[in-house]
Enzyme design. Structure first.
Site, PDB file in Angstrom:
ATOM      1  N   ASP A  83     -47.372   8.102  27.101  1.00  0.00           N
ATOM      2  CA  ASP A  83     -47.656   9.510  27.382  1.00  0.00           C
ATOM      3  C   ASP A  83     -48.056  10.194  26.090  1.00  0.00           C
ATOM      4  O   ASP A  83     -48.079   9.564  25.021  1.00  0.00           O
ATOM      5  CB  ASP A  83     -46.466  10.212  28.039  1.00  0.00           C
ATOM      6  CG  ASP A  83     -46.923  11.237  29.077  1.00  0.00           C
ATOM      7  OD1 ASP A  83     -47.628  12.187  28.694  1.00  0.00           O
ATOM      8  OD2 ASP A  83     -46.592  11.076  30.262  1.00  0.00           O
ATOM      9  N   HIS A 115     -52.857  12.203  29.363  1.00  0.00           N
ATOM     10  CA  HIS A 115     -51.513  11.884  28.870  1.00  0.00           C
ATOM     11  C   HIS A 115     -51.586  10.774  27.817  1.00  0.00           C
ATOM     12  O   HIS A 115     -50.734   9.882  27.778  1.00  0.00           O
ATOM     13  CB  HIS A 115     -50.596  11.461  30.020  1.00  0.00           C
ATOM     14  CG  HIS A 115     -50.160  12.596  30.904  1.00  0.00           C
ATOM     15  ND1 HIS A 115     -49.186  13.496  30.543  1.00  0.00           N
ATOM     16  CD2 HIS A 115     -50.597  12.972  32.133  1.00  0.00           C
ATOM     17  CE1 HIS A 115     -49.020  14.375  31.513  1.00  0.00           C
ATOM     18  NE2 HIS A 115     -49.877  14.090  32.488  1.00  0.00           N
ATOM     19  N   ASP A 136     -53.178  11.156  36.374  1.00  0.00           N
ATOM     20  CA  ASP A 136     -52.829  12.521  36.753  1.00  0.00           C
ATOM     21  C   ASP A 136     -53.148  13.529  35.651  1.00  0.00           C
ATOM     22  O   ASP A 136     -53.253  13.188  34.483  1.00  0.00           O
ATOM     23  CB  ASP A 136     -51.340  12.603  37.091  1.00  0.00           C
ATOM     24  CG  ASP A 136     -50.453  12.202  35.932  1.00  0.00           C
ATOM     25  OD1 ASP A 136     -50.737  11.166  35.312  1.00  0.00           O
ATOM     26  OD2 ASP A 136     -49.476  12.917  35.632  1.00  0.00           O
ATOM     27  N   GLU A 137     -53.297  14.777  36.080  1.00  0.00           N
ATOM     28  CA  GLU A 137     -53.319  15.967  35.223  1.00  0.00           C
ATOM     29  C   GLU A 137     -54.344  15.894  34.090  1.00  0.00           C
ATOM     30  O   GLU A 137     -54.085  16.311  32.960  1.00  0.00           O
ATOM     31  CB  GLU A 137     -51.917  16.235  34.658  1.00  0.00           C
ATOM     32  CG  GLU A 137     -50.890  16.508  35.748  1.00  0.00           C
ATOM     33  CD  GLU A 137     -49.495  16.780  35.229  1.00  0.00           C
ATOM     34  OE1 GLU A 137     -48.749  17.515  35.896  1.00  0.00           O
ATOM     35  OE2 GLU A 137     -49.142  16.257  34.155  1.00  0.00           O
ATOM     36  N   TRP A 149     -47.010  12.345  44.714  1.00  0.00           N
ATOM     37  CA  TRP A 149     -45.950  13.116  44.053  1.00  0.00           C
ATOM     38  C   TRP A 149     -46.041  14.619  44.313  1.00  0.00           C
ATOM     39  O   TRP A 149     -45.021  15.310  44.297  1.00  0.00           O
ATOM     40  CB  TRP A 149     -45.944  12.837  42.551  1.00  0.00           C
ATOM     41  CG  TRP A 149     -47.069  13.465  41.764  1.00  0.00           C
ATOM     42  CD1 TRP A 149     -48.310  12.961  41.567  1.00  0.00           C
ATOM     43  CD2 TRP A 149     -47.034  14.711  41.061  1.00  0.00           C
ATOM     44  NE1 TRP A 149     -49.069  13.812  40.789  1.00  0.00           N
ATOM     45  CE2 TRP A 149     -48.301  14.895  40.458  1.00  0.00           C
ATOM     46  CE3 TRP A 149     -46.060  15.690  40.872  1.00  0.00           C
ATOM     47  CZ2 TRP A 149     -48.615  16.016  39.686  1.00  0.00           C
ATOM     48  CZ3 TRP A 149     -46.374  16.813  40.097  1.00  0.00           C
ATOM     49  CH2 TRP A 149     -47.639  16.961  39.519  1.00  0.00           C
ATOM     50  N   ASP A 203     -35.469  14.642  37.554  1.00  0.00           N
ATOM     51  CA  ASP A 203     -35.348  15.515  36.374  1.00  0.00           C
ATOM     52  C   ASP A 203     -35.049  16.954  36.783  1.00  0.00           C
ATOM     53  O   ASP A 203     -34.825  17.803  35.920  1.00  0.00           O
ATOM     54  CB  ASP A 203     -36.607  15.464  35.507  1.00  0.00           C
ATOM     55  CG  ASP A 203     -37.893  15.732  36.275  1.00  0.00           C
ATOM     56  OD1 ASP A 203     -37.927  15.502  37.501  1.00  0.00           O
ATOM     57  OD2 ASP A 203     -38.875  16.163  35.646  1.00  0.00           O
ATOM     58  N   TRP A 250     -38.482  11.891  34.810  1.00  0.00           N
ATOM     59  CA  TRP A 250     -39.225  12.289  33.610  1.00  0.00           C
ATOM     60  C   TRP A 250     -38.214  12.741  32.553  1.00  0.00           C
ATOM     61  O   TRP A 250     -37.211  13.370  32.875  1.00  0.00           O
ATOM     62  CB  TRP A 250     -40.214  13.403  33.949  1.00  0.00           C
ATOM     63  CG  TRP A 250     -41.166  13.023  35.036  1.00  0.00           C
ATOM     64  CD1 TRP A 250     -41.144  13.433  36.333  1.00  0.00           C
ATOM     65  CD2 TRP A 250     -42.272  12.119  34.924  1.00  0.00           C
ATOM     66  NE1 TRP A 250     -42.163  12.847  37.036  1.00  0.00           N
ATOM     67  CE2 TRP A 250     -42.884  12.032  36.197  1.00  0.00           C
ATOM     68  CE3 TRP A 250     -42.802  11.372  33.868  1.00  0.00           C
ATOM     69  CZ2 TRP A 250     -43.994  11.241  36.443  1.00  0.00           C
ATOM     70  CZ3 TRP A 250     -43.924  10.584  34.112  1.00  0.00           C
ATOM     71  CH2 TRP A 250     -44.503  10.526  35.381  1.00  0.00           C
ATOM     72  N   GLU A 261     -38.551  14.654  29.535  1.00  0.00           N
ATOM     73  CA  GLU A 261     -38.774  15.721  28.559  1.00  0.00           C
ATOM     74  C   GLU A 261     -37.463  16.359  28.099  1.00  0.00           C
ATOM     75  O   GLU A 261     -37.288  16.681  26.916  1.00  0.00           O
ATOM     76  CB  GLU A 261     -39.680  16.816  29.139  1.00  0.00           C
ATOM     77  CG  GLU A 261     -41.120  16.382  29.363  1.00  0.00           C
ATOM     78  CD  GLU A 261     -41.364  15.978  30.796  1.00  0.00           C
ATOM     79  OE1 GLU A 261     -40.439  15.397  31.415  1.00  0.00           O
ATOM     80  OE2 GLU A 261     -42.480  16.220  31.308  1.00  0.00           O
TER      81      GLU A 261
END
Length: 773
Positions: free
Chosen positions: A203, A278, A342-343, A409, A436, A484, A486
């Site tokens: 990531d 990512h 993704d993203e 997701w 998370d 996740w 973070e």
């Protein structure tokens, strides 16, 4: 005479002594999770002792048998034999039955032996886990226990999973977790009959897999500047020359060891190598992989939008990715390779000459189709190596690769779209599968990314959506939880977020839907809690926590307090003010009505003892309650609280800034006037505020209090100042402004917003109550 005496003795023995066969367990005594397909209890039980043997038919079964023999070696000091013939009695036999489905098993326990029937190693493994849960929770002890009887009931069990994909994703990029912890996670998955560990290895914030052809991926990309003292989304930008000191990575040898260990537990490891977004960690190591080719540092925290992505126009990008994937596929024998997908914010592609040339040459319509081209090209490469591509549901955008599997997701929409097109799907909606998220009242929980996913909601998860046809439902491989990391920096925190929600998920993806019952599961989970205790797992007890609901009647100046937790008919007891919860608790039956300042303590009770963390709150009735509030500077429309009485209704906000109890000002200062409706003496004003620097919520920097009699003329009565300070936590704080005791009817409060965000962007000011004493 002697015959008569013997006759009476036999009668007495028959009355006073029962044979083991007469002891009958009921299904209520069996606490297996996930719930088996069929359980039949018979009279009697089997007792393990130091002479018990395990009879196997193939050497590969030995490692499965050792799951239990190792347990008995620890708790009882026995070295149980594993043999290849069936003894006369007192043994556990592995019997191959090819008529059973691959992951199914049958278990028959009698007083003399235990028979396990399965067609594969996975079936035998699940049967051993079932026997493990039939044994007392003490079997999980890490120390020897004296004077224990290790018996299991005589049962017949037929069992097998509903879905073939039962997984957990572990993010080791945002925070790094080493080989030993990953093995512990594998042990937990095996215990719950899960069969997939999805490793998120790449990531923006860290590249965690050694790639020998590209050593800078771990030398540079595996390390970031340590800003662990700051909130994840308040961390400062870094430069390419800034040296990273936080991080780590797994060598190929370590990963091969992990894969082998997982295989011994019948768990498949799916590697995820993110692309095209990512990937800041890769671009920091090799800047030419991006469109702009600018040197960047590995981000220390949150990145949004994600614009530093692989250039889809350069052939060198695909050469790099194919080289990486070759090494990945040599390590992981899994059927699937996860490529993220993704993203991806494609603004750089829009301006990149290489990307625009690719769009023209390939006759693509736009950047979304360019991403589709990117994914389809990678899929061809993966398919050529006899693997299948899987990615997040964004891979649907611009057209799905022909043989790709979708991991849905963003709710279930992506999954529905994929099965309609005839593609396989793994359902992992954030609503039910994002571990998370918070699992209890936010004030009582460790820091998390947000959201709310309690144990009971995980249990409600079903990978099949009601609107699916039978054909579409057949494309649903199963479900998966995602953790996740973070906000999860430690092993203990990671365990807290996984357990016991993994137990609920395991039943959701293993057991038949018509067998699932929350109240039944609630009874069985207590045994699993005991097992976690013996195993030293830092599991969450959040399901016990009291979740209060408070309503205010401003006309009567009263508060109605409702107490509940996740369990139906929970034994909740409470005590008010000076009463001790341990001594004189009151059983909660109806809402508690309060009309004066009161301390409330409450807990769920079991066997007359509080369990879990005790709920404590003080409902404060101050002089401003039900006063009229005039907003000189209006609050932001997005955070209205409960309306214009929010700041004088006794209801306090939580660490969840979306709980409906907060009013907020974006960039603006705050100024209000409270009319007490009559003159009264005051000597203190308290302002309740929140700081959560990630989303830009900051404490006030100055609070001023003015008072007056007529609502027109005000005199300054006091102030407090609070300079900005870094804060990695979510914090609630009451700012107290003490004033000289005097009489007033109107109180003006002016609060200064920080305005300048140290990280850039806007600043929020959040206030929940202004208390007047």
């Amino acid at each position: 005479m002697i015959r008569k005496t013997i006759f009476y003795l036999m009668i007495l023995l028959s009355i006073g002594c029962k044979t083991p066969e007469e002891k009958i367990y009921s299904e209520e005594d069996i606490s297996i999770i996930p719930k088996p397909e069929m359980v039949k209890c018979n009279p009697g039980f089997f007792v393990f002792n130091k002479s018990t043997k395990f009879s196997i038919t193939e050497d590969v079964q030995k490692e499965i048998a050792q799951v239990l023999t190792n347990k008995f070696r620890t708790v009882a000091g026995w070295d149980l034999s594993i043999v290849k013939e069936n003894p006369k009695d007192n043994y556990v036999a592995f019997v191959v039955n090819k008529d059973l489905k691959r992951e199914a098993y049958e278990l028959v326990v009698t007083k003399n032996k235990i028979m396990i029937m399965a067609s594969s190693l996975s079936g035998f493994s699940y049967a051993i886990q079932t026997i493990r849960q039939l044994l007392p929770p003490e079997i999980e002890s890490k120390t020897k226990l004296e004077h224990r009887t290790w018996e299991i009931p005589n049962v017949e069990i037929k069992d097998g999973p509903r879905f073939k994909w039962r997984g957990l994703m572990l993010d080791i990029s945002r925070h790094f977790f080493d080989k030993d912890y990953i093995k512990q996670v594998i042990d937990g998955l095996a215990m719950h009959k899960m069969n997939v560990l999805h490793l998120h290895l790449v990531d923006d914030q860290g590249w965690r897999i050694e790639i020998k052809k590209y050593p800078k991926l771990t030398e540079v990309g595996g390390w970031r500047v340590d800003q662990e003292n700051l909130h994840w989304n308040a961390r400062l930008p870094v430069k390419a020359e800034d040296k990273g000191t936080y991080g780590g990575f797994l060598t190929q040898e370590e990963l091969q060891e992990i894969v082998k260990y997982a295989q011994s537990k019948n768990i498949e490891i799916i590697p995820e190598i993110e692309m095209p977004a990512h990937v800041s960690s890769a671009i920091a190591a090799y800047p030419h992989l991006s469109c702009k080719e600018n040197p960047i540092g590995v981000p220390s925290g949150g990145v949004w939008p994600i614009t530093d992505i692989y250039c889809a126009g350069k052939e060198s990008t695909f050469t790099f990715l194919e080289d990486v994937l070759v090494e990945v596929m040599e390590i992981f024998p899994s059927k699937y390779i996860h490529i993220g997908g993704d993203e991806a914010t494609k603004t750089n592609w829009e301006k990149c000459q290489h990307c625009q040339k690719r769009i023209a040459v390939e006759r693509l319509q736009n950047e979304e189709e360019l991403q589709s081209y990117f994914i389809k090209r990678i899929e061809k490469f993966i398919n050529a190596h006899e693997k299948k591509l899987i990615g997040w549901d964004e891979i649907l955008e611009g057209g799905l690769a022909p043989d790709a599997t979708v991991m849905s997701w963003r709710g279930v929409k992506g999954g529905l779209e994929a099965v309609e097109q005839g593609h396989d799907v793994v359902m992992t909606p954030n609503s039910h599968c994002y571990f998370d998220y918070y699992q209890g009242p936010q004030n009582e929980e460790p820091l998390a990314i947000g959201g709310y996913l309690p144990l009971s909601k995980v249990y409600q998860f079903d990978p099949i959506v009601d609107s699916m046809t039978t054909e579409e439902a057949n494309h649903v491989l199963g479900g998966q939880a995602n953790l996740w990391s973070e906000y999860i920096p430690t092993k203990e925190h990671s365990q807290y977020m996984i357990y016991p929600r993994l137990a609920a998920l395991s039943e959701a993806v293993w057991s038949a839907k018509n067998q699932r019952d929350w109240d039944d599961f609630s009874n069985r989970i207590t045994s699993m809690f005991q097992r976690y205790e013996y195993l030293g797992i830092n599991y969450a007890k959040s399901s016990y926590l009291i979740r209060p609901e408070v309503e205010t009647n401003l006309e009567k100046k009263s508060v109605s307090l409702t107490l509940q937790n996740e369990y139906t008919n929970a034994d909740i007891r409470y005590a008010l003010s000076d009463s001790r919860l341990e001594d004189t608790p009151v059983k909660y039956e109806n809402p508690i009505v309060l009309t004066k300042t009161t301390i409330v303590k409450a807990s769920m009770f079991k066997e007359n003892t509080p369990i879990g963390k005790v709920f404590r709150d003080t409902i404060v009735f101050h002089k401003g309650v039900a006063g009229n509030v005039l907003y000189t500077i209006p609050y932001n429309y997005r955070y209205k609280g409960t309306g214009e009485s929010t700041l004088v209704n006794t209801l306090r906000g939580t660490k969840n800034f979306r709980d409906g109890q907060w009013q907020a000002w974006l960039k603006d200062d705050m100024e209000i006037i409270i009319d007490l409706k009559k003159e009264d003496t005051i000597n203190q004003v308290i302002v309740g505020s929140m700081e959560n620097q990630g989303p830009g919520i900051y404490f006030p920097v100055v609070i001023e209090v003015f008072t007056g009699i007529d609502g027109k003329d005000f005199k300054k009565a006091g102030e407090v100042k609070r300079p900005y300070a870094d804060n990695a936590n979510i914090e609630l704080k009451d700012f107290k402004i003490n004033v000289e005791k005097h009489t007033a009817r109107f109180i003006k409060v002016k609060i200064e917003n920080l305005k300048e965000n140290p990280r850039g962007g806007d600043t929020w000011l959040f206030i929940d109550e202004i208390l007047i004493n």
